[in-house]
Motif scaffolding. Structure first.
Motif, mmCIF file in Angstrom:
data_model
loop_
_atom_site.group_PDB
_atom_site.id
_atom_site.type_symbol
_atom_site.label_atom_id
_atom_site.label_comp_id
_atom_site.label_asym_id
_atom_site.label_seq_id
_atom_site.Cartn_x
_atom_site.Cartn_y
_atom_site.Cartn_z
ATOM 1 N N UNK A 300 0.827 -1.214 0.000
ATOM 2 C CA UNK A 300 0.000 0.000 0.000
ATOM 3 C C UNK A 300 0.861 1.262 0.000
ATOM 4 N N UNK A 301 1.911 1.239 -0.803
ATOM 5 C CA UNK A 301 2.735 2.420 -1.025
ATOM 6 C C UNK A 301 3.379 2.265 -2.395
ATOM 7 N N UNK A 302 3.727 3.376 -3.002
ATOM 8 C CA UNK A 302 4.543 3.329 -4.200
ATOM 9 C C UNK A 302 3.827 3.213 -5.530
ATOM 10 N N UNK A 303 2.510 3.015 -5.533
ATOM 11 C CA UNK A 303 1.807 2.864 -6.813
ATOM 12 C C UNK A 303 1.013 4.103 -7.200
ATOM 13 N N UNK A 304 0.385 4.738 -6.215
ATOM 14 C CA UNK A 304 -0.475 5.880 -6.491
ATOM 15 C C UNK A 304 -0.257 6.982 -5.460
ATOM 16 N N UNK A 305 -0.505 8.226 -5.861
ATOM 17 C CA UNK A 305 -0.464 9.357 -4.927
ATOM 18 C C UNK A 305 -1.837 9.492 -4.256
ATOM 19 N N UNK A 306 -2.117 8.574 -3.351
ATOM 20 C CA UNK A 306 -3.424 8.580 -2.696
ATOM 21 C C UNK A 306 -3.474 9.544 -1.526
ATOM 22 N N UNK A 307 -2.325 9.879 -0.967
ATOM 23 C CA UNK A 307 -2.255 10.793 0.164
ATOM 24 C C UNK A 307 -1.023 11.665 -0.030
ATOM 25 N N UNK A 308 -0.567 12.326 1.039
ATOM 26 C CA UNK A 308 0.506 13.303 0.889
ATOM 27 C C UNK A 308 1.891 12.746 1.171
ATOM 28 N N UNK A 309 1.984 11.510 1.645
ATOM 29 C CA UNK A 309 3.291 10.901 1.865
ATOM 30 C C UNK A 309 3.831 10.335 0.557
ATOM 31 N N UNK A 310 5.140 10.202 0.476
ATOM 32 C CA UNK A 310 5.782 9.636 -0.709
ATOM 33 C C UNK A 310 6.262 8.213 -0.402
ATOM 34 N N UNK A 311 6.555 7.417 -1.423
ATOM 35 C CA UNK A 311 7.087 6.068 -1.181
ATOM 36 C C UNK A 311 8.364 6.083 -0.348
ATOM 37 N N UNK A 312 9.254 7.039 -0.610
ATOM 38 C CA UNK A 312 10.506 7.105 0.136
ATOM 39 C C UNK A 312 10.263 7.441 1.603
ATOM 40 N N UNK A 313 9.338 8.358 1.852
ATOM 41 C CA UNK A 313 9.012 8.725 3.236
ATOM 42 C C UNK A 313 8.473 7.525 4.004
ATOM 43 N N UNK A 314 7.594 6.756 3.363
ATOM 44 C CA UNK A 314 7.011 5.584 4.036
ATOM 45 C C UNK A 314 8.097 4.576 4.401
ATOM 46 N N UNK A 315 8.999 4.299 3.477
ATOM 47 C CA UNK A 315 10.071 3.332 3.746
ATOM 48 C C UNK A 315 11.065 3.859 4.775
ATOM 49 N N UNK A 316 11.368 5.149 4.707
ATOM 50 C CA UNK A 316 12.314 5.721 5.663
ATOM 51 C C UNK A 316 11.751 5.682 7.083
ATOM 52 N N UNK A 317 10.470 6.004 7.240
ATOM 53 C CA UNK A 317 9.866 5.959 8.568
ATOM 54 C C UNK A 317 9.773 4.526 9.080
ATOM 55 N N UNK A 318 9.507 3.589 8.171
ATOM 56 C CA UNK A 318 9.468 2.184 8.568
ATOM 57 C C UNK A 318 10.827 1.729 9.087
ATOM 58 N N UNK A 319 11.881 2.084 8.371
ATOM 59 C CA UNK A 319 13.227 1.680 8.775
ATOM 60 C C UNK A 319 13.645 2.358 10.079
ATOM 61 N N UNK A 320 13.308 3.634 10.231
ATOM 62 C CA UNK A 320 13.652 4.344 11.467
ATOM 63 C C UNK A 320 12.969 3.706 12.674
ATOM 64 N N UNK A 321 11.726 3.307 12.509
ATOM 65 C CA UNK A 321 11.003 2.679 13.620
ATOM 66 C C UNK A 321 11.543 1.279 13.895
ATOM 67 N N UNK A 322 11.920 0.552 12.847
ATOM 68 C CA UNK A 322 12.524 -0.768 13.057
ATOM 69 C C UNK A 322 13.792 -0.647 13.895
ATOM 70 N N UNK A 323 14.606 0.362 13.580
ATOM 71 C CA UNK A 323 15.834 0.569 14.338
ATOM 72 C C UNK A 323 15.528 0.962 15.782
ATOM 73 N N UNK A 324 14.531 1.824 15.950
ATOM 74 C CA UNK A 324 14.182 2.250 17.309
ATOM 75 C C UNK A 324 13.719 1.069 18.151
ATOM 76 N N UNK A 325 12.971 0.160 17.530
ATOM 77 C CA UNK A 325 12.480 -1.023 18.239
ATOM 78 C C UNK A 325 13.540 -2.123 18.333
ATOM 79 N N UNK A 326 14.671 -1.917 17.655
ATOM 80 C CA UNK A 326 15.744 -2.921 17.609
ATOM 81 C C UNK A 326 15.215 -4.259 17.085
#
Length: 346
Positions: A300-326
């Motif tokens: 549910x990211x990367x195919x359409x501009x359905x909202x205001x976030x970008x594909x890169x933003x979604x992946x970057x936030x996912x990775x940042x949270x993964x690191x925070x949670x270790x």
């Protein structure tokens, strides 16, 4: 006759009025001018020969958005089939991972809800074969469109096709296809659970041997970015559909042992508008933990501009949270469009 209106498990105020939609669109016109869409989800050449000839081994191929081609216990399964070239006047950002004309005959189509980016009638017509499983309240609309192999389910209902039990499970969302049918059909996700008979036929591994396989692949992955985890030959797969964060993720995890969770991470911004209906990447990871699933595949990211976030933003936030949670990085499988993850490793 009064049309039944469906609702969520928990009381939640949806931000889906036309007044709120208009406010968001006005904000969006200013915001999108400053967004960077240079990153697109990569596409790889699909292994069509394998997909067309594989009659036993489980695999997961991301077509794009919420569309997956899944092979499980000899069944070919499609989730939320959308091959549309644009959505709400926004052109597709990256082409589908498998051209629709190359998709092998389908045994089961799973629809999570009736929003246009999850139920595209043109795409549905082009798929060959197909038993269509839909949320309660939606079968009559599809039958009016000429589809006759349609079965609707309420939350926690199940149906067996081939060697797989399909269970319709809750999500937190809403539906509308026109101004008059708001919440006239339900929404949810799907559990794909191989039956014990299918597990024995496939030679499924025990939980202990699965953990051994994951440990082995984790070691290999340190030397090869291309390594994908091995699960087992009859994994239980959870397709979450669309959802805001809610207590239902924990209940789903309490009821089912899930190997692979296909979870949304995009279309969350602005959060004041999207929050009740779409998880943020951080909430998606928490939902994954709630379910107790072993592996997480973002969608549910990367195919359409359905909202205001970008594909890169979604992946970057996912990775940042993964690191925070270790969290072990091998638990998150970020697929390009078109790659077939051979879940049993054969």
């Amino acid at each position: 006759m009064r049309i039944r209106k469906y609702c969520n498990m928990d009381p939640v105020k949806q931000q889906n009025s036309f007044k709120q939609f208009k406010r968001w669109r006005q904000e969006r016109a200013r915001k999108l001018k400053h967004k960077d869409y240079s990153y697109v989800v990569p596409n790889v050449q699909p292994d069509l020969s394998y997909l067309k000839n594989n009659g036993k081994m489980p695999s997961v191929t991301w077509v794009g958005h919420s569309t997956f081609f899944i092979q499980l216990c000899g069944l070919n399964i499609i989730t939320d089939p959308v091959w549309a070239g644009q959505m709400a006047m926004q052109k597709r950002l990256s082409p589908p991972g498998i051209p629709i004309e190359d998709v092998p005959p389908i045994d089961v189509v799973l629809i999570s809800h009736s929003h246009y980016d999850h139920l595209n009638i043109t795409s549905l017509r082009k798929l060959r074969g197909k038993q269509i499983l839909v949320p309660a309240g939606l079968s009559s609309k599809l039958k009016l469109k000429g589809f006759d192999q349609v079965q609707e389910l309420n939350w926690w209902d199940s149906i067996v096709v081939g060697g797989v039990e399909f269970i319709f499970v809750p999500s937190q969302h809403w539906t509308r296809r026109n101004p008059w049918d708001t919440n006239s059909s339900h929404w949810g996700g799907w559990i794909m659970k191989p039956l014990e008979s299918a597990l024995s036929q496939a030679g499924g591994k025990s939980e202990e041997s699965t953990e051994d396989a994951l440990a082995y692949v984790s070691a290999v992955a340190k030397h090869s970015k291309a390594a994908r985890p091995i699960v087992n030959e009859a994994p239980t797969v959870y397709f979450a559909g669309d959802s805001g964060y809610f207590a239902g993720f924990k209940e789903i995890g309490e009821r089912y042992i899930i190997d692979i969770a296909l979870m949304p991470i995009g279309a969350y911004e602005p959060e004041w508008f999207m929050g009740p209906q779409h998880v943020t990447p951080e909430e998606a990871l928490q939902a994954f933990l709630d379910t107790g699933a072993k592996l997480f595949v973002p969608m549910h990211y990367g195919s359409f501009k359905l909202a205001d976030d970008t594909p890169r933003e979604a992946l970057d936030r996912l990775e940042a949270e993964r690191r925070r949670l270790r969290m072990d990085e091998q638990k998150i499988i970020v697929l390009p469009h078109g790659e077939t993850w051979r879940v049993a490793g054969k």
